[in-house]
Enzyme design. Structure first.
Site, PDB file in Angstrom:
ATOM      1  CB  THR A  14      -4.282   0.879 -19.629  1.00 44.43           C
ATOM      2  OG1 THR A  14      -5.505   2.032 -19.219  1.00 44.43           O
ATOM      3  CG2 THR A  14      -3.180   1.531 -20.263  1.00 44.43           C
ATOM      4  CE  LYS A  47      -0.394  10.461 -12.990  1.00 45.07           C
ATOM      5  NZ  LYS A  47       0.631   9.663 -12.679  1.00 45.07           N
ATOM      6  CG  ASP A  71      -1.767   1.159   1.237  1.00 52.86           C
ATOM      7  OD1 ASP A  71      -1.725   2.173   0.344  1.00 52.86           O
ATOM      8  OD2 ASP A  71      -2.724   1.123   2.086  1.00 52.86           O
ATOM      9  CE1 TYR A  82      -4.092  10.726 -13.353  1.00 52.34           C
ATOM     10  CE2 TYR A  82      -4.180  11.997 -15.231  1.00 52.34           C
ATOM     11  CZ  TYR A  82      -3.638  11.100 -14.605  1.00 52.34           C
ATOM     12  OH  TYR A  82      -2.844   9.924 -15.057  1.00 52.34           O
TER      13      TYR A  82
END
Length: 286
Positions: free
Chosen positions: A218, A187, A91, A183
Site C-alpha cells: 500500500t 486488531k 471523522d 496496534y
C-alpha cells in the site's frame, strides 16, 4: 518492468490492477445494484476493495477521514475504470459523524448492503513510551469506529434480513511485533468483536467476517518496499516470511473480500481469513 509488471524489492506487481482481478465491468456483475460503504476507501486496501466491488456492479461509497479531494480522486479512479463510486468524508472518531455518514450514504445511494471497515492507523507504540493520546487515537480509529459503524448499519440489515460486513484486522492480532503492542491489541479486539457480533447477526441472515492481512503493498509502506535505505528492513521481512513474496498485493485482499460478500458462500459467520504470505502459520526454515 517485466511483462507489464513492476518489480519492487524483488516482488513483481502489475502496474495498476493485478491480473487476478482483471475483470470486465460488463461481466457477471455479482453485486449489481448493491450499495457498499467502505471506510478507509480513499487509498490502499480500501480503494482496492472499492475497485473490485465496483467491477462487480456495486454502488461504492468511498470514505476518507478528512480530505474531500482525496475521496473525490479515489472515486474518480473507480469511475474512470468503468465503475460507480461516490466520495464521502467522515471523522470516524465521532459518533455524530458516523450517524451523519450512514444517513448521507443511505440518502444518496440507498440502503447499505455491504459494509467494509477498512479505516485504520498504525504507528510505533513502545509500552514504556506510549502516550494517552496515542492510546485514545489508536483505539478510537481501529476498534471503536468499526463497532460504531456496525451498530449504525446493522439494524437496517437485520430488518431486511440481508447484509454482509467485513472487518479488516491484521495478523498483528495473533503475531505481534515488538514496539507495536497497541496496534496488535486493537486488531486482536477487532477479531474478537467480529466473532462476538457475528453470532448475534447470523440469526438475522447478516454475515460478518474478518480478513487479517499481513504485510500488504500500500502507499503507507512504499518506502519500506522501494527505498534503498530500507534494504535491511526488507531482508528482515524476508527472513520471517515463509512465502517468496514480502508483500501481498492489496488486490488479493480485495478478491477475498468479494468472496465474503457476494453471497455465493452463505455459511461463513465470524470467520477470520489470514492473507499473510504464511506469517501466521509459523517461521520458515532458517
Amino acid at each position: 518492468m517485466q511483462h507489464g509488471l513492476t518489480v519492487w524489492g524483488g516482488i513483481a506487481f502489475e502496474s495498476k490492477i493485478m491480473q487476478l482481478w482483471r475483470v470486465s465491468y460488463d461481466d457477471e456483475n455479482r453485486l449489481a445494484g448493491r450499495v457498499a460503504l467502505i471506510t478507509g476507501g480513499s487509498s490502499g486496501i480500501g480503494l482496492a476493495i472499492g475497485h473490485r466491488l465496483a467491477a462487480e456492479g456495486a454502488l461504492v461509497a468511498l470514505v476518507a477521514s478528512s480530505d474531500q479531494g482525496k475521496a473525490s480522486a479515489a472515486a474518480s479512479e473507480v469511475i474512470n475504470a468503468g465503475g460507480r463510486a461516490t466520495p464521502f468524508v467522515a471523522d470516524l472518531r465521532s459518533p455524530d459523524e458516523i450517524t451523519r455518514l450512514v444517513d448521507d450514504v443511505t440518502t444518496t445511494l440507498g440502503d447499505i448492503d455491504i459494509l467494509i471497515n477498512s479505516a485504520g492507523i498504525w504507528f510505533p507504540s513502545p509500552i514504556t513510551e506510549v502516550s494517552d493520546d496515542q492510546i485514545t487515537d489508536m483505539i478510537d480509529v481501529n476498534l471503536t469506529a468499526s463497532i460504531r459503524m456496525v451498530a449504525a448499519v446493522a439494524p437496517s440489515m437485520v430488518e431486511r434480513r440481508s447484509g454482509h460486513i467485513v472487518n479488516i484486522a491484521s495478523i498483528a492480532a495473533s503475531v505481534p511485533t515488538a514496539g507495536f503492542f497497541l496496534y496488535g491489541t486493537t486488531k486482536a479486539a477487532v477479531v474478537a468483536f467480529t466473532k462476538s457480533a457475528a453470532i448475534e447477526l447470523a440469526a438475522h441472515d447478516v454475515a460478518m467476517n474478518c480478513i487479517s492481512p499481513g504485510n500488504t503493498a500500500t502507499p503507507m509502506n512504499e518506502p519500506v518496499r522501494r527505498d534503498p535505505a530500507m534494504a535491511e528492513k526488507r531482508k528482515w521481512i524476508g527472513q520471517i516470511t515463509p512465502s517468496n513474496r514480502l508483500f501481498t498485493p492489496a488486490e488479493e485482499i480485495a478478491e477475498a473480500t468479494l468472496f465474503l460478500v457476494d453471497g455465493r458462500v452463505q455459511g461463513m459467520y465470524g470467520t477470520v481469513i489470514a492473507i499473510d504470505e504464511g506469517r501466521s502459520a509459523g517461521l520458515p526454515t532458517w
